[in-house]
Scaffold this active site. Sequence first.
Site, PDB file in Angstrom:
ATOM      1  N   ASP A   1      33.774 -40.191 -20.310  1.00 53.83           N
ATOM      2  CA  ASP A   1      34.011 -39.790 -18.919  1.00 53.83           C
ATOM      3  C   ASP A   1      34.721 -40.904 -18.148  1.00 53.83           C
ATOM      4  O   ASP A   1      34.359 -42.065 -18.209  1.00 53.83           O
ATOM      5  CB  ASP A   1      32.726 -39.357 -18.189  1.00 53.83           C
ATOM      6  CG  ASP A   1      31.493 -40.073 -18.711  1.00 53.83           C
ATOM      7  OD1 ASP A   1      31.611 -41.258 -19.027  1.00 53.83           O
ATOM      8  OD2 ASP A   1      30.432 -39.449 -18.780  1.00 53.83           O
TER       9      ASP A   1
ATOM     10  N   CYS B   1      32.677 -43.562 -23.710  1.00 54.45           N
ATOM     11  CA  CYS B   1      31.573 -42.739 -23.211  1.00 54.45           C
ATOM     12  C   CYS B   1      32.000 -41.288 -23.013  1.00 54.45           C
ATOM     13  O   CYS B   1      31.183 -40.389 -22.952  1.00 54.45           O
ATOM     14  CB  CYS B   1      31.064 -43.268 -21.883  1.00 54.45           C
ATOM     15  SG  CYS B   1      30.345 -44.898 -22.026  1.00 54.45           S
TER      16      CYS B   1
ATOM     17  N   CYS C   1      26.310 -38.575 -14.522  1.00 54.12           N
ATOM     18  CA  CYS C   1      27.606 -38.153 -13.982  1.00 54.12           C
ATOM     19  C   CYS C   1      27.636 -38.369 -12.472  1.00 54.12           C
ATOM     20  O   CYS C   1      28.664 -38.776 -11.912  1.00 54.12           O
ATOM     21  CB  CYS C   1      27.869 -36.674 -14.286  1.00 54.12           C
ATOM     22  SG  CYS C   1      28.077 -36.340 -16.029  1.00 54.12           S
TER      23      CYS C   1
ATOM     24  N   CYS D   1      32.898 -34.027 -18.691  1.00 54.27           N
ATOM     25  CA  CYS D   1      32.255 -32.728 -18.868  1.00 54.27           C
ATOM     26  C   CYS D   1      32.177 -31.987 -17.537  1.00 54.27           C
ATOM     27  O   CYS D   1      32.591 -32.498 -16.492  1.00 54.27           O
ATOM     28  CB  CYS D   1      30.871 -32.914 -19.465  1.00 54.27           C
ATOM     29  SG  CYS D   1      29.813 -33.944 -18.457  1.00 54.27           S
TER      30      CYS D   1
END
Lengths: 389, 142
Positions: free
Chosen positions: B36, B34, B103, B59
């Site tokens: 992350d 993914c 996130c 990110c």
Amino acid sequence: MRKVYLDHAATTPLHPEVLALMCDFMRDTFGNPSSVHSFGREAKKFTQEARQKVADLIGAAPEEIYFTSGGTEADNIAIIGTAMARRKNGNHIITSAIEHHAVLDTFKYLAKNGFEVTLLPVDKYGMVDPDEVAGAIRKETTLVTIMHANNEIGTIQPIAEIGRIVREHGVVFHSDAVQTLTKIPVNVDDLGVGLLSLSAHKIYGPKGIGALYVRKGIRLQPIIHGGGQERKLRSGTENTPGIVGFGKAAEIGGRDMEQESKRVQGLRDKLIRRVLAEIPSVTLNGHPEQRLPNNANFSVAYVEGESLVLSLDLDGIAVSSGSACSSGSLQPSHVLTALGLPHEMMHGSLRMTLGRANSEEDIDYVVESLKGIVTRLRSFSPLAQPVRA
Amino acid sequence: MMYSEKVMDHFMHPRNVGEIPDANGIGEVGNPVCGDIMKIYLKVEENIVKDVKFNTFGCGSAIASSSMATELIKGRTLEDAWTLTNKAVAEALDGLPPIKMHCSVLAEEAVHKAINDYRVSAGLQLWDYKEHDDIHAQVHGN
């Protein structure tokens, strides 16, 4: 703060000579080139001059140049126009897995509408194997389209060799030359293409204008219908300021290509050399030699691409990434996927594409900035733990 | 896509960065596919989050969300820390772009995992927690 633009594959600034000519033209020459009167004739004269300049750049005749709204429309007309015009001959069309979305999504559209499509794989450098093209052609095949060079990784395809194979089979051959025009020689006879897509805003010309080269004798079905402009292939009153700007950009680009490509390649080589030597765990994506002179594409291990792009932006440096987090769709780039890169290397991808304004000092500034950024991001990356320890 | 000033501040100057060598609760979420990965370290003493640190691969919004989540739970009781939601993280950052909301979900999950990891090692009963698998599948498509 210093500003360094390293995203010339996305778009380029207008060349000052192009801007000056377009401003004069927009002020003085508003006529419709289809009109019979002097205003129309004046506009027509300018667009015909521009057509000649674009034709000269690629070794074509002016009547083989059809202006479009850009590279995407040129790709659409080439692909849909060929597939529809030759539907009686067959319904199979071929391309590669790493084409621009203007090609891939047009193939998807045709697949939904009854066409059979083949997507050829590429090797780890992003290269299409001409033998695979030969092997994929069937008697129902009507079109093969392979991009001249890839917009992300810069790999230049063996177009002349593929063109020979495709022609032997009597199949129409199209190539998207949006990234190669004015960077490496683009000659329609040397490449053996029947159709070629071009765009102005990648060569210091304006946005919203491009062209499709159509070799004499190839018949296409139009996809935009109306007043019959561009010899009935692309109806709609011509974007005359765009056409004039495109012509000027083509003239300048052709004139300066050899010298400018050599200069930019020198800077690009220095960028690649320094990044690979001075930042650990970085790899180069794309072909080591067969690549656009202005393209560098790295994978930076243990960090994510969007965080690199954001950090460089704060230092005034404009670059792009093929990482999932910077894509808007949260899917990593289809090009990097087709190369077979491991996921963590795809997420750390970084594309730098150089151009006219870049200098030696820019490259030094970028390398120093990137070194600091990678060190900072790795300092708290859980993936980098074994490296830090 | 635009990030708020708060997000950029936490991205460029993340709080509570690092590892805790003698952490008694660790929560790791995400995976390299993914793009992350978030790892949160807790030092819990007398039911209080005495110290918290994080490591994140991801990110800008993933880094900022980790940083904000650690700020929001530091010094709080475990019961308080457990009430942390992804919405609270996003709001404290003055919002996240819709495509980046997951996130903040990762941050919430990492905190919950770390707390339960502590509870296991302390011989306490696990608190019930449902991971937001649906949100992750929605944004990443699988």
